[in-house]
Write a protein that holds these residues in place. Sequence first.
Motif, PDB file in Angstrom:
ATOM      1  N   LEU A  75       0.854  -1.182   0.000  1.00  0.00           N
ATOM      2  CA  LEU A  75       0.000   0.000   0.000  1.00  0.00           C
ATOM      3  C   LEU A  75       0.894   1.237   0.000  1.00  0.00           C
ATOM      4  O   LEU A  75       1.707   1.444   0.905  1.00  0.00           O
ATOM      5  N   LEU A  76       0.737   2.080  -1.025  1.00  0.00           N
ATOM      6  CA  LEU A  76       1.559   3.284  -1.177  1.00  0.00           C
ATOM      7  C   LEU A  76       0.706   4.520  -0.936  1.00  0.00           C
ATOM      8  O   LEU A  76      -0.200   4.825  -1.726  1.00  0.00           O
ATOM      9  N   LEU A  77       1.007   5.232   0.145  1.00  0.00           N
ATOM     10  CA  LEU A  77       0.255   6.446   0.509  1.00  0.00           C
ATOM     11  C   LEU A  77       1.184   7.651   0.664  1.00  0.00           C
ATOM     12  O   LEU A  77       0.763   8.683   1.197  1.00  0.00           O
ATOM     13  N   GLN A  78       2.412   7.564   0.202  1.00  0.00           N
ATOM     14  CA  GLN A  78       3.337   8.676   0.365  1.00  0.00           C
ATOM     15  C   GLN A  78       2.951   9.853  -0.532  1.00  0.00           C
ATOM     16  O   GLN A  78       2.217   9.707  -1.495  1.00  0.00           O
ATOM     17  N   HIS A  79       3.482  11.029  -0.186  1.00  0.00           N
ATOM     18  CA  HIS A  79       3.233  12.266  -0.942  1.00  0.00           C
ATOM     19  C   HIS A  79       1.742  12.591  -1.010  1.00  0.00           C
ATOM     20  O   HIS A  79       1.178  12.799  -2.085  1.00  0.00           O
ATOM     21  N   ASN A  80       1.103  12.628   0.156  1.00  0.00           N
ATOM     22  CA  ASN A  80      -0.296  13.040   0.262  1.00  0.00           C
ATOM     23  C   ASN A  80      -0.422  14.105   1.351  1.00  0.00           C
ATOM     24  O   ASN A  80       0.581  14.736   1.725  1.00  0.00           O
TER      25      ASN A  80
END
Length: 438
Positions: free
Chosen positions: A124-129
């Motif tokens: 799960l990629l949630l970076q740069h939010n």
Amino acid sequence: MRLLHLLPLLCLVVCAVDARKGVRGRRIRSQDRSNGIKRFAADCKESWINGEKYFDCQERQLTSVLLGWPEDIHHLLLARNRIQVLRDNTFSHFQNLKSLDLQQNEISRIEEGAFNGLSKLTTLLLQHNHLKVASEGILIPMPQLKYLRLHDNPWRCDCQLDSLIRFIQVPSNRNIGNYARCAEPRDFSGRQLKKMDAELLCSPVQIPTPDDKQTPASQKKSDVISLCHSYIHPVLRLDCRNRDLKTVPADIPLDIVRLDLSKNNIKKLRQGEFTSIKDLKLLNLSGNSLESIDTAAFTGLLYLGELDLSNNSLRYFQYGVLEDLYFLKRLSLGDNPWICDYNIHYLIYWLKHHPDVSHTGLVCSEPEEFRGWPVENYVKTYNAECPKDKQLGQRPGTEPAGNTPLELTAEIDEEEVVSDLGPRPYRGPKKYEIIRLS
């Protein structure tokens, strides 16, 4: 009566039209299958790689997940859209999903049941939010989760983040939440969530301890990697293009396969810059004004297959620079001011002994008489055989008769040889024998 006679004809015409439509529809569907890529609403693309279905909806200006997407996909790519909120059961119908890429959106809130149904999800990629708070509860529906990226979010490190931080710090979760840092309150700004003292999150008075406080130098070092964009599928890739980097980041994830460091300000590669990323297969260093590369700069890159050094300020390679690149297949060298002198010979020597390496852009820039020449052509002229001595009484291209060495005589004035050694009595010309071995 005439109408009764016309009815059968009308039926035949209608049936023929329907049949043509059916054939046309079948043709379109068969064409979609043959191409291997299907297009859906918002111009998303469906494809198969290694037996798994990918659904690519990156950079489509999406604000939510749309209806009608296939439910049997394994990898959903939604990076660089405009999604702001993940609501309950947003992904519940994608029960085969293994990876979900939501980086570089505008996500500021995740509801508790947003990831319901994702029991097979591992990445799960949630970076740069824009996330400030989240709880461990959002991760409960994903028991197989192994990789979770949370960095470059403005996390507010208070009591609301307590359960998430404790989950991140479980020793078995070694790839969960790496590089994520607190943005507020000010006392905790810059601290890694991995190393944060969870006991301080819910205390009424937050007093940072001296040992836990980040030094400015280490904080700056870790911020460099937070600027880069990482991608998991189809391969592990780190994109650090155009980030004004002066050096190669020291905290590159160990499992990266492709690394893009182009369009930065890296002027020198030092010894052992890449020893920690042993699985690297592609390295792009183009557009960096790179001037020099230490001999052991590429040590450890045993599996590197592609190296881009174009558009830099390289003039030659030091001896041994390329010796560790056993599996290199492509080398880009264009737009560098290569100097065609003896220093360039190592590069040509290495390429000659590695004929499987495809290279481009190796053209002389200096000196002026060789400008524009392929470096290989210059080296050929440098190594060309010297012309044979002009031989008295012998035609060019012929050997002297017999197998004996050619003997010549010449008169040399002794004074020309020893004039600087002081006066000598005159002895007249002296004959010397000059022997040339054939």
